[in-house]
Design a protein around this motif. Structure first.
Motif, PDB file in Angstrom:
ATOM      1  N   ALA A  93       0.982  -1.208  -0.003  1.00  0.00           N
ATOM      2  CA  ALA A  93       0.072   0.060   0.101  1.00  0.00           C
ATOM      3  C   ALA A  93       0.861   1.136  -0.072  1.00  0.00           C
ATOM      4  CB  ALA A  93      -0.903   0.115   1.313  1.00  0.00           C
ATOM      5  N   LEU A  94       1.751   1.494   0.902  1.00  0.00           N
ATOM      6  CA  LEU A  94       2.787   2.248   0.928  1.00  0.00           C
ATOM      7  C   LEU A  94       3.526   2.820  -0.491  1.00  0.00           C
ATOM      8  CD1 LEU A  94       3.721   4.103   3.161  1.00  0.00           C
ATOM      9  CD2 LEU A  94       5.641   2.762   3.385  1.00  0.00           C
TER      10      LEU A  94
ATOM     11  N   GLY B 233       3.561  -9.780  -5.685  1.00  0.00           N
ATOM     12  CA  GLY B 233       3.005  -8.576  -6.090  1.00  0.00           C
ATOM     13  C   GLY B 233       3.893  -6.971  -5.544  1.00  0.00           C
ATOM     14  N   LEU B 234       4.718  -7.220  -4.663  1.00  0.00           N
ATOM     15  CA  LEU B 234       5.491  -6.142  -4.539  1.00  0.00           C
ATOM     16  C   LEU B 234       6.417  -5.580  -5.653  1.00  0.00           C
ATOM     17  CD1 LEU B 234       7.064  -6.748  -0.727  1.00  0.00           C
ATOM     18  CD2 LEU B 234       5.529  -4.987  -1.562  1.00  0.00           C
ATOM     19  N   ILE B 235       6.680  -6.627  -6.275  1.00  0.00           N
ATOM     20  CA  ILE B 235       7.814  -6.478  -7.419  1.00  0.00           C
ATOM     21  C   ILE B 235       6.734  -5.952  -8.510  1.00  0.00           C
ATOM     22  CG2 ILE B 235       9.333  -7.549  -9.131  1.00  0.00           C
ATOM     23  CD1 ILE B 235      10.083  -9.565  -6.963  1.00  0.00           C
ATOM     24  N   GLN B 236       5.710  -6.192  -8.789  1.00  0.00           N
ATOM     25  CA  GLN B 236       4.654  -5.913 -10.012  1.00  0.00           C
ATOM     26  C   GLN B 236       4.295  -4.644  -9.694  1.00  0.00           C
ATOM     27  OE1 GLN B 236       1.158  -8.266 -10.223  1.00  0.00           O
ATOM     28  NE2 GLN B 236       0.694  -7.413 -12.141  1.00  0.00           N
ATOM     29  N   ASP B 237       4.032  -4.059  -8.284  1.00  0.00           N
ATOM     30  CA  ASP B 237       3.624  -2.794  -8.064  1.00  0.00           C
ATOM     31  C   ASP B 237       4.853  -2.033  -8.071  1.00  0.00           C
ATOM     32  OD1 ASP B 237       1.054  -3.708  -7.277  1.00  0.00           O
ATOM     33  OD2 ASP B 237       1.578  -3.635  -4.897  1.00  0.00           O
ATOM     34  N   LEU B 238       6.058  -2.439  -7.841  1.00  0.00           N
ATOM     35  CA  LEU B 238       7.133  -1.416  -7.771  1.00  0.00           C
ATOM     36  C   LEU B 238       7.325  -0.908  -9.656  1.00  0.00           C
ATOM     37  CD1 LEU B 238       9.870  -2.886  -5.765  1.00  0.00           C
ATOM     38  CD2 LEU B 238       9.212  -0.670  -5.618  1.00  0.00           C
TER      39      LEU B 238
ATOM     40  N   MET C  50       2.884 -12.233 -14.226  1.00  0.00           N
ATOM     41  CA  MET C  50       2.274 -10.983 -14.306  1.00  0.00           C
ATOM     42  C   MET C  50       3.341  -9.835 -14.211  1.00  0.00           C
ATOM     43  SD  MET C  50      -1.210 -11.888 -12.536  1.00  0.00           S
ATOM     44  CE  MET C  50      -1.638 -10.149 -12.560  1.00  0.00           C
ATOM     45  N   ALA C  51       4.350 -10.196 -13.082  1.00  0.00           N
ATOM     46  CA  ALA C  51       5.192  -9.257 -12.692  1.00  0.00           C
ATOM     47  C   ALA C  51       6.333  -9.346 -13.903  1.00  0.00           C
ATOM     48  CB  ALA C  51       6.002  -9.563 -11.378  1.00  0.00           C
ATOM     49  N   VAL C  52       6.477 -10.316 -14.454  1.00  0.00           N
ATOM     50  CA  VAL C  52       7.638 -10.121 -15.580  1.00  0.00           C
ATOM     51  C   VAL C  52       7.075  -9.405 -16.668  1.00  0.00           C
ATOM     52  CG1 VAL C  52       8.665 -11.714 -17.485  1.00  0.00           C
ATOM     53  CG2 VAL C  52       8.910 -12.575 -15.025  1.00  0.00           C
ATOM     54  N   GLY C  53       5.721  -9.752 -17.030  1.00  0.00           N
ATOM     55  CA  GLY C  53       5.126  -8.787 -17.903  1.00  0.00           C
ATOM     56  C   GLY C  53       5.034  -7.266 -17.785  1.00  0.00           C
ATOM     57  N   ASP C  54       4.741  -7.057 -16.700  1.00  0.00           N
ATOM     58  CA  ASP C  54       4.722  -5.525 -15.957  1.00  0.00           C
ATOM     59  C   ASP C  54       6.353  -5.030 -16.295  1.00  0.00           C
ATOM     60  OD1 ASP C  54       2.180  -5.394 -15.843  1.00  0.00           O
ATOM     61  OD2 ASP C  54       2.157  -5.161 -13.690  1.00  0.00           O
TER      62      ASP C  54
END
Length: 257
Positions: free
Chosen positions: A161-162, A201-206, A244-248
């Protein structure tokens, strides 16, 4: 008195969130009720008695639902949420001060710290830009939060969230620590599948938050995702998150990937 306060918060929780028709909204000003409930919850959390009476779970559950459903556009509610965020950080810092060299406290303290992180996550999401009042304290504590495996479950939720309220410069500075936290979580059998999905998801959000600026960390991130996809002991849903993270990452860092 403490038991009565906790019971009242629990009853409010049930009346509002377990009523399919939400008929309570027809008779009461929910902004005022939510503000009073958050204030009551704060007073309970600041009292040692609630820990010894097993009241933590209903209070945390009620506060979490109230925070997620309150009207953050109401000035009075925003002010109470900022007060809640400050109090939660103070209590979380107390738990961090009790950590030993291995990043552990005790079962009770770990439970409280994880719940404070979860409540902080809900408050960050609700306040959005209003979290600026406590952003400095949050940033000061990030390193200690990342270094404490005992509170990893709640910390990952809060860190996710942060990311949406930190400025890019701070986020870029914190990115190596966040990726390390994700990597450690994915490789630790003590964390469950949901926690590992959140870590990915942290990596994807980054990648989504920083865009092409995240390219400077590709050399650190790519091996983490590669190991995740190759691992034989991870749930398929974790690997789906990694894909999904790789795609982003590909989309945002382009030729740098």
């Amino acid at each position: 008195m403490i038991v009565g306060g906790a019971t009242a918060i629990g009853n409010l929780h049930r009346a509002i969130f377990e009523d399919p028709d939400l008929t309570i909204r027809e008779f009461f000003d929910l902004n005022a009720i939510f503000q009073e409930a958050i204030g009551a919850g704060l007073r309970c959390l600041d009292t040692d008695a609630f820990v010894s009476r097993g009241l933590e779970t209903p209070i945390f559950d009620a506060l979490g639902d109230i925070v997620q459903n309150c009207d953050y556009q109401d000035a009075g509610t925003r002010a109470v949420l900022v007060e809640l965020a400050s109090a939660v950080l103070t209590n979380l810092e107390t738990q961090l001060n009790n950590l030993d060299a291995s990043g552990k406290t005790g079962e009770r303290a770990d439970f409280l710290a994880n719940n404070y992180c979860g409540l902080m996550q809900a408050t960050i999401v609700r306040l959005e830009g209003g979290i600026a009042a406590v952003r400095g304290r949050l940033q000061e504590m990030l390193g200690r939060i990342c270094a404490a495996p005992a509170i990893r479950v709640g910390a990952i939720l809060m860190l996710g969230a942060l990311q949406h309220v930190l400025d890019d410069e701070t986020l870029l500075m914190m990115a190596p620590d966040l990726v390390r936290v994700a990597d450690e979580t994915l490789n630790d059998v003590n964390f469950d599948t949901q926690c590992k999905r959140n870590a990915t998801g942290l990596i994807q959000d980054l990648a989504g938050s920083l865009g092409e600026k995240f390219a400077v960390h590709v050399d650190q991130v790519a091996p983490v995702l590669h190991r995740t996809l190759e691992a034989n002991d991870l749930d398929p849903t974790v690997k789906t998150c990694a894909i999904m993270a790789v795609g982003d990452l590909c989309l945002t860092t382009e030729a740098n990937f």
